[in-house]
Design a protein around this motif. Structure first.
Motif, PDB file in Angstrom:
ATOM      1  N   ALA A  60     -13.433   3.202  -4.787  1.00 38.42           N
ATOM      2  CA  ALA A  60     -13.055   3.249  -3.372  1.00 38.42           C
ATOM      3  C   ALA A  60     -12.979   1.842  -2.786  1.00 38.42           C
ATOM      4  N   VAL A  61     -13.932   0.975  -3.168  1.00 43.66           N
ATOM      5  CA  VAL A  61     -13.900  -0.408  -2.666  1.00 43.66           C
ATOM      6  C   VAL A  61     -12.654  -1.125  -3.182  1.00 43.66           C
ATOM      7  N   ALA A  62     -12.353  -0.924  -4.478  1.00 40.48           N
ATOM      8  CA  ALA A  62     -11.144  -1.546  -5.029  1.00 40.48           C
ATOM      9  C   ALA A  62      -9.899  -1.024  -4.319  1.00 40.48           C
ATOM     10  N   ALA A  63      -9.874   0.295  -4.072  1.00 41.43           N
ATOM     11  CA  ALA A  63      -8.729   0.860  -3.357  1.00 41.43           C
ATOM     12  C   ALA A  63      -8.661   0.333  -1.927  1.00 41.43           C
ATOM     13  N   ALA A  64      -9.834   0.175  -1.287  1.00 44.23           N
ATOM     14  CA  ALA A  64      -9.843  -0.347   0.078  1.00 44.23           C
ATOM     15  C   ALA A  64      -9.349  -1.786   0.127  1.00 44.23           C
ATOM     16  N   ILE A  65      -9.753  -2.581  -0.879  1.00 49.16           N
ATOM     17  CA  ILE A  65      -9.280  -3.976  -0.920  1.00 49.16           C
ATOM     18  C   ILE A  65      -7.772  -4.019  -1.098  1.00 49.16           C
ATOM     19  N   ARG A  66      -7.273  -3.197  -2.045  1.00 48.31           N
ATOM     20  CA  ARG A  66      -5.824  -3.158  -2.241  1.00 48.31           C
ATOM     21  C   ARG A  66      -5.120  -2.665  -0.982  1.00 48.31           C
ATOM     22  N   LEU A  67      -5.698  -1.666  -0.341  1.00 45.38           N
ATOM     23  CA  LEU A  67      -5.075  -1.108   0.857  1.00 45.38           C
ATOM     24  C   LEU A  67      -5.030  -2.136   1.977  1.00 45.38           C
ATOM     25  N   THR A  68      -6.164  -2.826   2.194  1.00 43.78           N
ATOM     26  CA  THR A  68      -6.176  -3.827   3.271  1.00 43.78           C
ATOM     27  C   THR A  68      -5.225  -4.980   2.967  1.00 43.78           C
ATOM     28  N   ARG A  69      -5.164  -5.371   1.685  1.00 42.41           N
ATOM     29  CA  ARG A  69      -4.196  -6.425   1.342  1.00 42.41           C
ATOM     30  C   ARG A  69      -2.773  -5.963   1.606  1.00 42.41           C
TER      31      ARG A  69
END
Length: 483
Positions: free
Chosen positions: A191-200
């Motif tokens: 989820a954190v990796a997805a959140a980082i990708r999403l925010t980027r």
């Protein structure tokens, strides 16, 4: 913005995972205990079927009388209970209504007067199989008690009770919880990796837009935003921004072109007008005051048109940065202005190192220094001095060229406006000039990444500081530099 959006997404996802994890852990513990309880219910039912036809008392079985069929049934029940205890370590027994044992294993086990075992025993006396015991958690060392009634002719004659240790069950629950925790941790990392990708993905157009806005604000009007990534709303915003930038650049270009064309077109009529004034002056007496005034205004208008043309050209030009010896440029301009300074009885001096390397457009830097030194000589009275000093800091900071004059200086309010187009102090209206020289200097320097600043000098005069970067600007491609 990313530092605010990313923690918010992480907190929300962590809340969702915890909201799912806690009920799942509780369900796992309940399922494990339910499996144990069902197994114990089956065991108590089996023992109840064996005890249903036991009528002999333990006291008679212990005498020397010949064994009867009832004694054999009791012995069989006791044997089953002993083997059950030896095999599983679970205490089990058949008790009469008053709590006295008929058969039990181990032999020293007694029915408790209160607690979970007594509650299950009392429920069985009422003819009901004991309900599900209270949930046992991994940190609790409770035992699990299940009771079942033995009914004969519609009456409860005995109660079968099993009292089980819960260590193995608690270990399985804890192991299941560890698996759930590992799954939650893995899901959280994903989820954190997805959140980082999403925010980027979401903020990348915003960062590009911010960079392009900064470029346009600092004079790089050709900066645009690539509208190929990000959410549809941000892509539409990027396209709208590009359209706005195109319109603004077109308007500014039209304005500069108009200023350049107007100043260029006005020079020919003005030259013809000045020529006619000179011809007219030949017919008037020598030293005519009005003719001298008209000549002065005409020359002043010619200087204004020249400065306007220079300003328009400076705004349209692109600086070609190269490694430049700042000290050599400053010393050269001092030598060029020295004859004028000597004619005005002004001491023009240079101080600084022999070499000071920086990234600048040599032509633009020379033109800016000419405007600053010219301005300093205009306002410095005879007998005073003007100094030009070059300084290089020990770190990677910019090299500075400081021009200090001995003139009257400026007030705080005037310092806030110095460098504006056509602005001149009310105290200096009698000094020749158009009010565009310092504005042209600022435009030329800004195109190359340099800056110009103004400050009062003690005890009198004005201090002008030009800062030239010593490292190539990061916002320009390396191929644009000439080394």
């Amino acid at each position: 913005m990313r530092s605010r959006l990313l923690p918010l997404l992480i907190v929300l996802m962590a809340g969702v995972l915890l909201a799912l994890g806690f009920p799942l852990a509780g369900s796992l513990a309940a399922a494990e205990q339910q499996g144990v309880v069902v197994d114990r219910i089956d065991d108590t039912a089996r023992f109840a079927s064996l005890a249903q036809y036991v009528t002999a008392s333990p006291e008679r079985a212990a005498t020397a009388e010949p064994p009867t069929e009832e004694d054999e049934r009791l012995a069989t029940l006791q044997s089953e209970l002993d083997r059950y205890y030896d095999l599983y370590g679970i205490r089990a027994g058949v008790f009469e209504r008053n709590g006295e044992s008929v058969a039990k294993a181990p032999g020293d086990w007694r029915m408790a007067a209160k607690g979970e075992a007594r509650r299950a025993f009392d429920e069985a006396l009422a003819g009901r199989r004991s309900h599900d015991p209270e949930q046992v958690w991994p940190w609790q060392r409770h035992r699990l008690t299940v009771a079942s009634p033995v009914v004969r002719d519609g009456d409860v004659v005995y109660v079968v009770v099993t009292d089980s240790p819960t260590g193995e069950m608690r270990s399985r629950i804890l192991h299941g919880w560890l698996v759930i925790a590992a799954g939650e941790a893995a899901a959280m990392l994903l989820a954190v990796a997805a959140a980082i990708r999403l925010t980027r993905w979401v903020l990348r157009p915003v960062r590009i837009l911010d960079s392009a806005t900064h470029d346009i604000a600092t004079g790089r009007m050709n900066s645009r935003v690539a509208a190929a990534s990000g959410p549809p709303e941000l892509r539409r915003l990027a396209r709208s921004f590009n359209e706005m930038a195109d319109n603004v650049e077109e308007v500014l270009e039209q304005q500069r072109a108009f200023v350049a064309d107007a100043s260029h077109q006005l020079r020919n009529p003005l030259a013809a007008l000045l020529l006619r004034i000179e011809l007219l002056a030949l017919e008037l007496p020598e030293g005519h005051a009005e003719i001298a005034s008209v000549r002065g205004e005409g020359k002043r208008l010619a200087r204004v048109l020249d400065d306007l043309l220079n300003l328009a050209l400076a705004e349209r030009s692109t600086a070609e940065l190269t490694l430049t010896d700042i000290a050599a440029v400053a010393a050269d301009r001092v030598d060029a202005w020295l004859p004028l300074a000597e004619s005005e009885s002004i001491a023009l001096t240079y101080a600084g190192p022999h070499t000071a390397i920086g990234w600048a457009d040599p032509v633009a830097l020379s033109s800016a220094l000419d405007a600053v030194v010219d301005n300093a000589l205009k306002f410095t009275p005879a007998g005073a001095s003007v100094s030009v000093k070059v300084a290089v800091p020990p770190d990677a900071g910019p090299a500075t060229v400081t021009v200090v004059d001995g003139g009257p200086g400026l007030t705080e309010d005037e310092l806030a406006r110095v460098g504006d187009r056509f602005w001149r102090s009310n105290r200096h209206q009698n000094v020749s000039g158009s009010g565009l020289g310092l504005s042209i200097s600022r435009t030329l320097l800004a195109a190359g990444g340099a800056t110009i600043a103004y400050a009062p000098n003690e005890p009198t005069g004005l201090r002008v500081t030009i800062s030239v970067p010593r490292t190539p600007p990061k916002d320009r491609p390396v191929a644009a530099f000439k080394v």
